[in-house]
Design a protein around this motif. Structure first.
Motif, PDB file in Angstrom:
ATOM      1  N   GLN A 149     -15.355  -4.938   4.463  1.00 27.47           N
ATOM      2  CA  GLN A 149     -16.109  -3.710   4.601  1.00 27.47           C
ATOM      3  C   GLN A 149     -16.378  -3.484   6.098  1.00 27.47           C
ATOM      4  OE1 GLN A 149     -19.457  -3.829   2.057  1.00 27.47           O
ATOM      5  NE2 GLN A 149     -20.026  -1.710   2.428  1.00 27.47           N
ATOM      6  N   THR A 150     -16.251  -2.253   6.528  1.00 25.83           N
ATOM      7  CA  THR A 150     -16.541  -1.958   7.934  1.00 25.83           C
ATOM      8  C   THR A 150     -18.059  -1.897   8.089  1.00 25.83           C
ATOM      9  OG1 THR A 150     -14.555  -0.615   7.872  1.00 25.83           O
ATOM     10  CG2 THR A 150     -15.946  -0.374   9.809  1.00 25.83           C
ATOM     11  N   THR A 151     -18.590  -2.675   9.039  1.00 23.56           N
ATOM     12  CA  THR A 151     -20.055  -2.734   9.132  1.00 23.56           C
ATOM     13  C   THR A 151     -20.615  -2.104  10.399  1.00 23.56           C
ATOM     14  OG1 THR A 151     -19.817  -4.932  10.059  1.00 23.56           O
ATOM     15  CG2 THR A 151     -20.322  -4.805   7.705  1.00 23.56           C
ATOM     16  N   GLY A 185     -11.253   3.975   1.443  1.00 22.55           N
ATOM     17  CA  GLY A 185      -9.931   3.749   2.039  1.00 22.55           C
ATOM     18  C   GLY A 185      -9.785   4.271   3.452  1.00 22.55           C
ATOM     19  N   LYS A 186     -10.880   4.341   4.183  1.00 16.64           N
ATOM     20  CA  LYS A 186     -10.821   4.865   5.565  1.00 16.64           C
ATOM     21  C   LYS A 186     -10.017   3.923   6.470  1.00 16.64           C
ATOM     22  CE  LYS A 186     -15.360   5.028   5.838  1.00 16.64           C
ATOM     23  NZ  LYS A 186     -15.677   4.691   4.436  1.00 16.64           N
ATOM     24  N   SER A 187     -10.399   2.645   6.428  1.00 16.27           N
ATOM     25  CA  SER A 187      -9.696   1.686   7.297  1.00 16.27           C
ATOM     26  C   SER A 187      -8.231   1.604   6.903  1.00 16.27           C
ATOM     27  CB  SER A 187     -10.354   0.309   7.188  1.00 16.27           C
ATOM     28  OG  SER A 187     -11.730   0.402   7.467  1.00 16.27           O
ATOM     29  N   THR A 188      -7.959   1.675   5.608  1.00 17.61           N
ATOM     30  CA  THR A 188      -6.577   1.605   5.125  1.00 17.61           C
ATOM     31  C   THR A 188      -5.759   2.783   5.645  1.00 17.61           C
ATOM     32  OG1 THR A 188      -7.421   0.606   3.104  1.00 17.61           O
ATOM     33  CG2 THR A 188      -5.158   1.421   3.030  1.00 17.61           C
ATOM     34  N   LEU A 189      -6.339   3.992   5.595  1.00 14.98           N
ATOM     35  CA  LEU A 189      -5.576   5.176   5.999  1.00 14.98           C
ATOM     36  C   LEU A 189      -5.210   5.133   7.483  1.00 14.98           C
ATOM     37  CD1 LEU A 189      -4.554   7.986   4.863  1.00 14.98           C
ATOM     38  CD2 LEU A 189      -6.247   8.877   6.432  1.00 14.98           C
ATOM     39  N   GLN A 221     -17.965   8.026   2.418  1.00  8.95           N
ATOM     40  CA  GLN A 221     -18.730   7.011   1.709  1.00  8.95           C
ATOM     41  C   GLN A 221     -17.938   5.705   1.651  1.00  8.95           C
ATOM     42  OE1 GLN A 221     -20.920   8.248  -1.649  1.00  8.95           O
ATOM     43  NE2 GLN A 221     -21.374  10.236  -0.781  1.00  8.95           N
ATOM     44  N   THR A 222     -18.632   4.660   1.309  1.00  6.99           N
ATOM     45  CA  THR A 222     -18.034   3.337   1.416  1.00  6.99           C
ATOM     46  C   THR A 222     -16.881   3.106   0.424  1.00  6.99           C
ATOM     47  OG1 THR A 222     -18.594   1.003   1.581  1.00  6.99           O
ATOM     48  CG2 THR A 222     -19.714   2.210  -0.128  1.00  6.99           C
ATOM     49  N   GLY A 223     -15.893   2.357   0.855  1.00  7.95           N
ATOM     50  CA  GLY A 223     -14.785   1.940  -0.024  1.00  7.95           C
ATOM     51  C   GLY A 223     -13.764   3.001  -0.361  1.00  7.95           C
ATOM     52  N   SER A 227      -6.177   9.670  -3.979  1.00  9.37           N
ATOM     53  CA  SER A 227      -5.856  10.744  -4.920  1.00  9.37           C
ATOM     54  C   SER A 227      -4.883  10.284  -6.008  1.00  9.37           C
ATOM     55  CB  SER A 227      -5.314  11.957  -4.179  1.00  9.37           C
ATOM     56  OG  SER A 227      -4.079  11.643  -3.619  1.00  9.37           O
ATOM     57  N   ASP A 228      -4.420   9.022  -5.920  1.00  6.20           N
ATOM     58  CA  ASP A 228      -3.558   8.507  -6.999  1.00  6.20           C
ATOM     59  C   ASP A 228      -4.350   8.374  -8.299  1.00  6.20           C
ATOM     60  OD1 ASP A 228      -4.861   6.643  -5.324  1.00  6.20           O
ATOM     61  OD2 ASP A 228      -3.788   4.962  -6.211  1.00  6.20           O
ATOM     62  N   SER A 229      -5.684   8.488  -8.198  1.00  5.27           N
ATOM     63  CA  SER A 229      -6.456   8.354  -9.438  1.00  5.27           C
ATOM     64  C   SER A 229      -6.633   9.690 -10.162  1.00  5.27           C
ATOM     65  CB  SER A 229      -7.825   7.739  -9.128  1.00  5.27           C
ATOM     66  OG  SER A 229      -8.527   8.590  -8.270  1.00  5.27           O
ATOM     67  N   VAL A 263      -3.102   9.247  -0.202  1.00  6.64           N
ATOM     68  CA  VAL A 263      -3.074   7.871  -0.691  1.00  6.64           C
ATOM     69  C   VAL A 263      -2.772   7.009   0.525  1.00  6.64           C
ATOM     70  CG1 VAL A 263      -1.807   6.224  -2.123  1.00  6.64           C
ATOM     71  CG2 VAL A 263      -2.251   8.519  -2.987  1.00  6.64           C
ATOM     72  N   GLY A 264      -3.466   5.905   0.636  1.00  5.98           N
ATOM     73  CA  GLY A 264      -3.198   5.020   1.766  1.00  5.98           C
ATOM     74  C   GLY A 264      -2.728   3.665   1.271  1.00  5.98           C
ATOM     75  N   SER A 265      -1.953   2.993   2.092  1.00  6.19           N
ATOM     76  CA  SER A 265      -1.544   1.629   1.754  1.00  6.19           C
ATOM     77  C   SER A 265      -1.128   0.900   3.017  1.00  6.19           C
ATOM     78  CB  SER A 265      -0.366   1.651   0.786  1.00  6.19           C
ATOM     79  OG  SER A 265       0.115   0.331   0.646  1.00  6.19           O
TER      80      SER A 265
HETATM   81  N1  LIG Z   1      -5.997   3.366  -5.446  1.00  2.00           N
HETATM   82  C1  LIG Z   1      -6.136   3.423  -4.127  1.00  2.00           C
HETATM   83  N2  LIG Z   1      -6.798   2.437  -3.491  1.00  2.00           N
HETATM   84  C2  LIG Z   1      -6.912   2.500  -2.146  1.00  2.00           C
HETATM   85  C3  LIG Z   1      -6.381   3.577  -1.379  1.00  2.00           C
HETATM   86  N3  LIG Z   1      -6.665   3.376  -0.072  1.00  2.00           N
HETATM   87  C4  LIG Z   1      -7.339   2.217  -0.016  1.00  2.00           C
HETATM   88  N4  LIG Z   1      -7.495   1.674  -1.252  1.00  2.00           N
HETATM   89  C5  LIG Z   1      -8.174   0.427  -1.589  1.00  2.00           C
HETATM   90  O1  LIG Z   1      -9.581   0.626  -1.502  1.00  2.00           O
HETATM   91  C6  LIG Z   1     -10.242  -0.550  -1.041  1.00  2.00           C
HETATM   92  C7  LIG Z   1     -11.145  -0.234   0.148  1.00  2.00           C
HETATM   93  O2  LIG Z   1     -10.386   0.188   1.249  1.00  2.00           O
HETATM   94  P1  LIG Z   1     -10.961   0.272   2.744  1.00  2.00           P
HETATM   95  O3  LIG Z   1      -9.867   0.847   3.565  1.00  2.00           O
HETATM   96  O4  LIG Z   1     -11.537  -1.019   3.156  1.00  2.00           O
HETATM   97  O5  LIG Z   1     -12.151   1.324   2.549  1.00  2.00           O
HETATM   98  P2  LIG Z   1     -13.211   1.830   3.637  1.00  2.00           P
HETATM   99  O6  LIG Z   1     -13.431   3.270   3.356  1.00  2.00           O
HETATM  100  O7  LIG Z   1     -12.774   1.464   4.999  1.00  2.00           O
HETATM  101  O8  LIG Z   1     -14.514   1.001   3.220  1.00  2.00           O
HETATM  102  P3  LIG Z   1     -15.845   0.764   4.104  1.00  2.00           P
HETATM  103  O9  LIG Z   1     -15.407   0.108   5.357  1.00  2.00           O
HETATM  104  O10 LIG Z   1     -16.687  -0.082   3.221  1.00  2.00           O
HETATM  105  O11 LIG Z   1     -16.473   2.084   4.307  1.00  2.00           O
HETATM  106  C8  LIG Z   1      -9.112  -1.534  -0.718  1.00  2.00           C
HETATM  107  O12 LIG Z   1      -8.970  -2.410  -1.799  1.00  2.00           O
HETATM  108  C9  LIG Z   1      -7.872  -0.667  -0.590  1.00  2.00           C
HETATM  109  O13 LIG Z   1      -6.678  -1.323  -0.961  1.00  2.00           O
HETATM  110  C10 LIG Z   1      -5.687   4.622  -2.104  1.00  2.00           C
HETATM  111  O14 LIG Z   1      -5.207   5.596  -1.550  1.00  2.00           O
HETATM  112  N5  LIG Z   1      -5.612   4.483  -3.466  1.00  2.00           N
END
Ligand SMILES: Nc1nc2c(ncn2[C@@H]2O[C@H](COP(=O)(O)OP(=O)(O)OP(=O)(O)O)[C@@H](O)[C@H]2O)c(=O)[nH]1
Ligand SMILES: [Mg+2]
Length: 327
Positions: free
Chosen positions: A75-77, A47-51, A43-45, A183-185, A237-239
């Motif tokens: 957002q990935t579109t 952290g897929k792109s981040t990971l 689902q959206t947001g 999962s940090d939440s 957790v991604g960063s």
């Molecule tokens: N707390 C927390 N935030 C995260 C983590 N990974 C990513 N984020 C945050 O979540 C937000 C969305 O991250 P994206 O990587 O853009 O998420 P996405 O799943 O690719 O979103 P879509 O492209 O909309 O599907 C960003 O602000 C990231 O910094 C994590 O492991 N923990």
């Protein structure tokens, strides 16, 4: 005395050298390199792109997505594929990472998974078409997805009905590895309870995830798979940012109350996921894709093709001819 019918026994005197075959295979494989294709779905947001940027470190999506770490998150579109050639100790790995737009935020989420399933099947189809051409390439470029990382929202409750549906569809066509996103939440207890809950739900809904049990595995492999099954879904957790700790820059997330270090096993299971993907199951993910998912697709398509050509051979009543092109 040996009769004419008896095969003559040849005495193998000393060393012949066929035991070097492993070295010969290794040399060939190393020259050719390896291909690994991963897709991230969820689902959206979540952290897929981040990971993606965290696992394979260098900012892999830079060319098509974010231009720099400082840029706000986009957002990935659309489904985006990025290819990279990674080299470690002389071994080349061609990596295709497929980032998908998050689903589930529309008013009507019916069939929101279809573009993703279609993408995966299209890769099988492309491979099959190449395999069936008379002058096929020596090494067919493999874009078949070997692993699908499925992101679960860290709600602490249960899987959403939509997630269950998507997981079911995905597990029929690709190796699915679920992860608990962000999962940090979750507290330690919440994380543990959530994992158990997800496992129970997956079992209840009869969703078959990777790794699969097989008679071909030896005890060591079975034990390894069992320990992985206990860990899955990996709480990750991604960063994309580095945080300096004790003078060393590490991947982490800084909060008001402290820093969560992505690669610290006490903080999250990111390292387990990365080891699973790259150190322990890379080859098996590739093999399983060819032997199970692609094979199922292939036999279904070839059967359909056979049936349609049999139908065409039969004398037909005057009718417009049906279109072939099952593949
Ligand atoms: N707390 C927390 N935030 C995260 C983590 N990974 C990513 N984020 C945050 O979540 C937000 C969305 O991250 P994206 O990587 O853009 O998420 P996405 O799943 O690719 O979103 P879509 O492209 O909309 O599907 C960003 O602000 C990231 O910094 C994590 O492991 N923990
Ligand atoms: Mg994204």
């Amino acid at each position: 005395m040996a009769t004419a019918a008896e095969p003559q026994k040849v005495q193998l005197n000393g060393y012949v050298g066929f035991d070097t075959i492993t070295t010969q295979i290794e040399k060939k494989l190393l020259k050719r390199g390896f291909q690994f294709n991963v897709i991230v779905v969820g689902q959206t947001g979540l952290g897929k792109s981040t990971l993606i940027n965290t696992i394979f470190a260098a900012h892999l999506i830079d060319s098509k997505g974010r231009q720099s770490v400082e840029e706000p998150f986009r957002q990935t579109t659309e489904i985006q594929t990025v290819s990279h050639l990674i080299e470690e100790n002389g071994i080349r790995l061609r990596l295709n990472i497929v980032d998908t737009p998050g689903y589930g935020d529309q008013v009507n989420n019916e069939n929101c998974w279809e573009p993703i399933i279609k993408y995966i099947k299209d890769q099988h189809s492309a491979y099959l078409r190449k395999e069936l051409t008379a002058m096929r390439e020596r090494y067919i470029q493999d874009t078949r997805i070997h692993c699908c990382l499925f992101f679960i929202a860290p709600t602490g409750h249960a899987l959403k009905p939509l997630d269950i549906l998507v997981l079911k569809k995905l597990s029929e066509v690709v190796n699915v590895v679920p992860v608990i996103a962000k999962s940090d939440s979750l507290t330690i207890e919440e994380r543990l309870a959530f994992k158990q809950r997800i496992k129970a739900e997956l079992a209840h809904n009869n969703i078959k995830l990777y790794p699969y049990d097989s008679d071909e595995l030896d005890q060591g492999e079975l034990d390894l798979n069992q320990s992985m099954k206990e860990l899955i879904p990996f709480a990750i957790v991604g960063s994309e940012k580095n945080v300096v700790i004790d003078g060393k820059a590490v991947r982490g997330r800084r909060n008001k109350w402290g820093v969560i270090v992505v690669e610290n096993e006490n903080h999250c299971e990111f390292v387990h996921l990365r080891n699973f993907l790259t150190r322990t199951h890379l080859q098996d993910l590739i093999e399983t894709t060819a032997q199970i998912h692609y094979e199922a697709f292939r036999s279904k398509q070839l059967l359909a093709l056979k049936e349609s050509s049999a139908r065409q051979e039969q004398p037909q009543p005057a009718q417009p001819s049906s279109q072939g092109g099952v593949i």
